[in-house]
Design an enzyme around this catalytic site. Sequence first.
Site, PDB file in Angstrom:
ATOM      1  CG  ASP A   1      -7.161   2.447  -0.244  1.00 12.61           C
ATOM      2  OD1 ASP A   1      -5.914   2.420  -0.605  1.00 12.61           O
ATOM      3  OD2 ASP A   1      -7.451   1.746   0.760  1.00 12.61           O
TER       4      ASP A   1
ATOM      5  CG  HIS B   1      -4.294   0.823   4.301  1.00 13.83           C
ATOM      6  ND1 HIS B   1      -3.626  -0.010   3.359  1.00 13.83           N
ATOM      7  CD2 HIS B   1      -5.464   1.538   3.682  1.00 13.83           C
ATOM      8  CE1 HIS B   1      -4.335   0.082   2.287  1.00 13.83           C
ATOM      9  NE2 HIS B   1      -5.492   0.999   2.124  1.00 13.83           N
TER      10      HIS B   1
ATOM     11  CB  CYS C   1      -1.154   0.132   1.099  1.00 12.30           C
ATOM     12  SG  CYS C   1      -0.065  -0.102   2.817  1.00 12.30           S
TER      13      CYS C   1
END
Lengths: 645, 300
Positions: free
Chosen positions: A457, A442, A398
Amino acid sequence: MIHDKRRFSITLLALALAFAPHLPHVPIFVGIFVCAAWGYALGMQYRGWPVPPRWLRVVLALGCLALVLFTYGRSFGRDAGVALLSLMLGLKAVESKSVRDMLALLFLAYFVVVTNVLYSQTLVMSAYMFFSVMAVTAALVHLHSGESRLLPDLRRGGLLLVQALPLALLLFVFFPRLQGALWGVHDQRDEGVSGFSETLEPGSVANLSLSREVAFRVDFPGPIPDRDSLYWRGLVLDSFDGLTWFRDLPVELAQSRSENFSQQAVPYTLTLEPHNKEWIFALDLPVFAPRGTVLRSDRTLAGMRMVSSRSRFELVSDPAPEQTPLPGPAWIALPEDGNPRSRDLARQWKDSGLSPAEMVAAALELFREGGFVYTLRPGAMAADIVDQFLFATRQGYCEHYSSAMAFLLRAAGVPVRVVVGYQGGEENPMGGYLIVRQSDAHAWVEVWVDGRWQRVDPTSVVAPQRLVTGVESFVPQGQGVLLPEGIRALRQVGRFFQLGWDAANNSWNQWVLGFSHERQRGLWERLGIDPTTIAGAGKLAAFLAAGLCLTLGVAFAVMLRSRQGERDQVALLYGRFCRKLAAIGLARKPAEGPHDYAGRIGRQRPDLGQAARDVIDAYVALRYRGSGDPAAFKRLIEEFTGRTF
Amino acid sequence: MVSTLRQALDLLGGVVLGKDTQLRLSLACLLARGHLLIEDIPGIGKTTLAKALAVVLGLEFKRVQFTNDLLPGDVLGVSVFDAAQSTFVFHPGPVFTNVLLADEINRGTPRTQSALLEVMEEQQVSLDNSTRLLPRPFFVLATQNALDQAGTYPLPESQLDRFLFRISLGYPDLDSELELLGRSQNAGRPTLPEAVSNAGEVLDLQERVDHVRTSGPLLRYVRDLLDWTRTGGRFVNGLSPRAGQALVRASRAWAFLEGRDFVLPEDVQAVFPSLAGHRLRSADGSGVDPAAILDAVPIP
């Protein structure tokens, strides 16, 4: 010499139980010294070794003191105190000659048990402490009872402890709690706490993804929101140096709203594990700052102090972002050079006249269609990491996606920032709360579009199931070897116990450790006590005193009872019979014998005479003649007390 | 109850009117191998009671009137030189009997008193290097006039302890008085009843009293009673262990008279006042009220 070797051994055993949890904390020489001293003391008892002469004991005591001072120097705090206490515990055993010395040892042992709290307050440790207090109490009882068996003393020790519980509970709830740490000397060099650092670079989040450690737990009074909206923001990073995203711009405080929440506002309680940083995680987007925290303009929460102990926060979040003015040029700043191919791509977007929203879509499209792989092991990258990632390796976690997306957008002149925090969490069905672990760490981005900072995202397009099932589906398991069915079932069972254990711990944290000064105040207020006023303080004192009197009164009554020898079954049942009659004004006088009583009942209540006479005859047979059937007596009593008259 | 005892009580009740409790206590005292001290004014029936008790149970009865010139020999017996046989021959005193009435014992000198009290404890007479056993059962009924103290030697506490019970008879109630008055017009003295028992049977009864059961809770009650007299500084001295043993023995006898083979707290309470009254002296000089002790000590 203590003639009773057994009693001495039992005393030492209790000491050892009290001391055992300290072994990992104290320096190795302390542990060795204590064990050696106890060994010698046992030798004195069993082998007749001589008591060390007085001068030697004095030298040893002074030596121990010097050693502790030398080891810890000026920082005479918790560790030094415990080390000294342990050494003296060893020395005292060596000079124990009389019962009085053993008493001193045992009282010392209580103190040693208490010091365990300085190191650990977990559920397990508390249970262990309870056990060791029971053991020490049992040893104390044993010292006096002279019983040959240990079990009755152990039982009595436990009983004493259980009897003390109501009083302990009362004091726990009502005794004024000190604000802050009790000892004021929280050692700062506690074990390294895993969690975020203040920067984001390739690998910083991935490193956390294997850690099952709990970051925080969240209790929603209502239903838990959808998993894909559970973004727990921690920090907003605003600057990039080619490798690392970090915080550079000055932050302002935002206005904290404590009312007028929108329809979508979600209240919840977040219990944060200590991470030794000041920031506090909150669901997108927190709208007000609880006591002891501030709300920053980037909509993150920060504590006034570092979170060095488990803390509870009552929070409210509203997912809808607010209108903000156009951010300054700092929000599109990038390093002068590096990553040329990415800059080219951004310039293409810009030249083709894409709006910011379209650029976001283009970036997401790139990730979706460009053959990108979501992996925990992207491999090392050296220079121009964005270019390498976007055009060569195409493998990332991520942080790679967020970092690359932010870079592209900034290069195209769109204000964008990187947010690090956690995403998702595991619902514990046994407690109805959410566990967020380090592995849920994250990173995502927020793009300023249409006058608002909007969450984007990029990971969600590459690995949509990341948001649904959590990171675990990506954690390599045994290099692709499928686990046999049995082991998987076993894992399920293990998981069940893990969740149960977590729920137990959570309750412990919430109800016992989390019972802070503030919550105590809250409780008092609900009882209508304001301890800041004289009247309130008096009320509180009266409350405490009344509770104490009640507890002691009950204890005294129980004691009187048991002194009257009502402990055995027959007497207990007879007591029930007498109480039943007392309710109709026929109380047995303490000095009234059974036949006299029966006679009186018969005179005053002829209707009861026969029934009472039957009961009393059975009682007399059991208690004084030494014959009769206890079960029949019990039936008679139950029959009698079951009647109404 | 053993029929002998019931008969005996019935017969005694016909002689000493309206004194059932005292009669029972006297009988219990005899069954418990104790001795009885009757404290009362003269003419209340003390001698009649003693005599009737002996006769009804078929026991030998003798009486000694204590005066201040009574010598131990007058009670125990003397050795007299028999010129014909050229030896000393022992002439047993009145103590050699089953039931001895020692009338107005406090009029005797301490020397004579102790001679008797020693015999009561030892149940034997040691004189002239020989020991002579007393007949069994041996039961002393001593009387003393509590009010008329002139020229008397009150029994010291240590010797009062030798008496299992101290009772007083008191005036008869009105009905009994009437019957008594009528009777004295007829014969002057009551006719003594027939014996319903004998020495052997009485010994056997005493043996059976020993086997009356005392349970743990009951012994705890006795212990608590003793303990209460010893703590709190209420009395000059608490009840001694010997008094405690006597209390258990007396309770057994009372239970036996009640026809039970086990002791109840009520038995203890029945005998306690007679047993404790003369053994205790309150610390502040006021009278001792044994009933108050019973009220204060709960039954476990």
